[in-house]
Design an enzyme around this catalytic site. Structure first.
Site, PDB file in Angstrom:
ATOM      1  N   CYS A   1       3.517   8.634   1.271  1.00 24.15           N
ATOM      2  CA  CYS A   1       4.030   7.629   2.211  1.00 24.15           C
ATOM      3  C   CYS A   1       4.325   6.359   1.426  1.00 24.15           C
ATOM      4  CB  CYS A   1       3.003   7.380   3.315  1.00 24.15           C
ATOM      5  SG  CYS A   1       3.549   6.224   4.583  1.00 24.15           S
TER       6      CYS A   1
ATOM      7  N   CYS B   1       6.452  -7.001   7.416  1.00 25.62           N
ATOM      8  CA  CYS B   1       7.437  -6.423   8.329  1.00 25.62           C
ATOM      9  C   CYS B   1       7.839  -7.466   9.359  1.00 25.62           C
ATOM     10  CB  CYS B   1       6.847  -5.191   9.023  1.00 25.62           C
ATOM     11  SG  CYS B   1       8.041  -4.222   9.975  1.00 25.62           S
TER      12      CYS B   1
ATOM     13  N   CYS C   1      -1.332   6.471   9.820  1.00 20.01           N
ATOM     14  CA  CYS C   1      -0.095   5.906  10.350  1.00 20.01           C
ATOM     15  C   CYS C   1      -0.370   4.626  11.130  1.00 20.01           C
ATOM     16  CB  CYS C   1       0.577   6.945  11.246  1.00 20.01           C
ATOM     17  SG  CYS C   1       2.149   6.426  11.926  1.00 20.01           S
TER      18      CYS C   1
ATOM     19  N   CYS D   1       0.979  -1.510  15.607  1.00 20.97           N
ATOM     20  CA  CYS D   1       1.033  -1.306  14.162  1.00 20.97           C
ATOM     21  C   CYS D   1       0.365  -2.451  13.413  1.00 20.97           C
ATOM     22  CB  CYS D   1       2.494  -1.169  13.720  1.00 20.97           C
ATOM     23  SG  CYS D   1       2.692  -0.899  11.954  1.00 20.97           S
TER      24      CYS D   1
ATOM     25  N   GLU E   1       0.829  -1.192   0.000  1.00 18.81           N
ATOM     26  CA  GLU E   1       0.000   0.000   0.000  1.00 18.81           C
ATOM     27  C   GLU E   1       0.873   1.255   0.000  1.00 18.81           C
ATOM     28  OE1 GLU E   1      -4.271  -1.257   1.827  1.00 18.81           O
ATOM     29  OE2 GLU E   1      -2.775  -0.628   3.309  1.00 18.81           O
TER      30      GLU E   1
ATOM     31  N   CYS F   1       5.743  -4.394  15.882  1.00 24.71           N
ATOM     32  CA  CYS F   1       5.371  -3.341  16.823  1.00 24.71           C
ATOM     33  C   CYS F   1       3.914  -3.538  17.243  1.00 24.71           C
ATOM     34  CB  CYS F   1       5.586  -1.970  16.193  1.00 24.71           C
ATOM     35  SG  CYS F   1       7.323  -1.622  15.832  1.00 24.71           S
TER      36      CYS F   1
END
Length: 403
Positions: free
Chosen positions: A131, A138, A376, A145, A118, A142
């Site tokens: 962004c 990933c 975010c 996230c 994305e 986190c």
């Protein structure tokens, strides 16, 4: 959630193919070698490289036929062996605030499968921020996230990173011959993509070489031409790579901090167990080029009852003492299955007042694109979201039957 009507947008360009060599993301030396492979005489290579660079990055074309100052027979040979096509757009969504999110599909790498990432465009007063993702998934996990719940599939190539920038500029009309969608929210004058942030899916410093190469292309004055002061690379704290980032890339640095105590940051940002806060702060203090004109941005997501107390605000000020810095307070953006809530607005304002009094610019970033999961910490490929929903539904069904 609003799906953009296709009639109001530029025609979707064809997707790049896996069979032909993509020229997007190659440096000038590699472009020269590609030209030699299609029979360009050595004496012409430098000139042809300059022409390709102009058409790919300054004009944003996706068809060799548009390169009118290149001989037709060479265009034909290039088209047979190479590609400059944009990635496939799986979906394009537009938020009520004008934020745009693209789900892009890239061809397989080697024996792998096609992958999706994305990319988000955030229009604000006088600026347009893109962004960009650096990995598919990933490894950092986190806790707050959404991307961290998707396992790492692979790194994106330099070409796939650059392709996100080209695609966004094409779709919003930021290339000379591209049309801006009717009703789009974009800056009123000048460039429509003014800033790039490497804050999408993935940890950029775990894909250092490809990110470095892509950002060199993004900042090349003869191509995409973005100032390195308008390019920000965000890291969760890969300490050994921070010095190289300043010395070799020269972009602005952002640190995804989110906690001021190791025991909490170990949970929120697990890479802290390997590189604790003291080591991270030392890497920031010695960051090449650090000055009042090139401050480090410290990102701090506000989690209700977790990291938002006045005591933690004061400890944040103490941690950053002596570091030219800005603090970016981010109200938590919820996503399906998240265990956290956003801090109350009064709590966020109290926290901001403490760090502001200490001399740190700490604007509270109003969440953008929440309604399309574009804010975010919310990015994740659609296929992974669907699989996650299926798992949650199955777990709920099993729990309901007592199995």
């Amino acid at each position: 959630m609003t799906e953009t009507a296709s009639a109001s947008l530029p025609e979707t360009p064809p997707a790049a193919t896996a069979e032909r060599l993509s020229l997007v993301g190659l440096d000038r030396e590699e472009l020269g070698e590609a030209l030699r492979q299609v029979g360009v005489p050595e004496r012409q290579v430098r000139m042809r490289v300059a022409q390709l660079w102009h058409w790919i990055y300054l004009r944003g074309v996706d068809d060799f036929a548009a390169m009118t100052n290149i001989a037709k027979d060479l265009r034909t040979r290039l088209d047979a062996a190479c590609s400059i096509a944009y990635p496939e757009i799986v979906s394009e969504q537009v938020s009520v605030d004008g934020t745009r999110k693209w789900l892009l599909r890239f061809p397989p790498a080697g024996a792998g499968r096609p992958v999706e990432v994305e990319t988000v465009y955030i229009p604000e007063e006088g600026r347009g921020t893109l962004c960009v993702s650096s990995q598919v998934g990933c490894t950092l996990n986190c806790a707050f996230c959404h991307t961290g719940t998707q396992k790492l599939v692979r790194n994106l190539s330099a070409g796939e990173i650059v392709a996100q920038i080209r695609l966004a500029r094409h779709r919003i009309g930021d290339f000379p011959d591209a049309a801006t969608p009717t009703g789009a929210i974009v800056p009123g004058e000048g460039r429509l993509v003014t800033n790039i942030v490497m804050m999408g899916m993935g940890e950029p410093l775990y894909n250092f070489d490809n990110v470095k190469k892509a950002l060199f292309i993004a900042s090349d004055n003869e191509g995409l031409g973005l100032s390195r002061r308008r390019i920000t690379l965000s890291t969760a704290g890969v300490v050994p790579m921070i010095e190289r980032t300043g010395a070799e890339i020269g972009a602005m640095l952002a640190i995804s901090l989110h906690a001021v105590r190791d025991e909490l940051r170990d949970v929120l940002v697990p890479i802290n167990r390997k590189y604790p806060i003291a080591e991270l702060m030392e890497a920031c203090r010695t960051f090449p080029g650090l000055s009042n004109a090139r401050r480090i941005t410290f990102e701090y997501v506000m989690l209700k009852g977790v990291n938002d107390s006045p005591e933690e605000a004061r400890e944040l000020v103490r941690l950053l003492k002596g570091i030219p810095a800005k603090i970016n307070l981010i109200p938590f953006n919820p996503w399906p299955g998240s265990a956290y809530e956003c801090s109350d607005w009064e709590t966020i304002e109290t926290f901001a007042a403490i760090v502001n009094r200490a001399g740190y610019a700490s604007p509270i970033r109003t969440p953008r694109g929440r309604d399309i999961l574009a804010a975010c910490g919310q990015l994740k490929s659609t296929s992974e979201r669907l699989r996650a929903r299926e798992r949650m539904a199955m777990e709920a069904m099993i729990a309901g039957t007592g199995a």
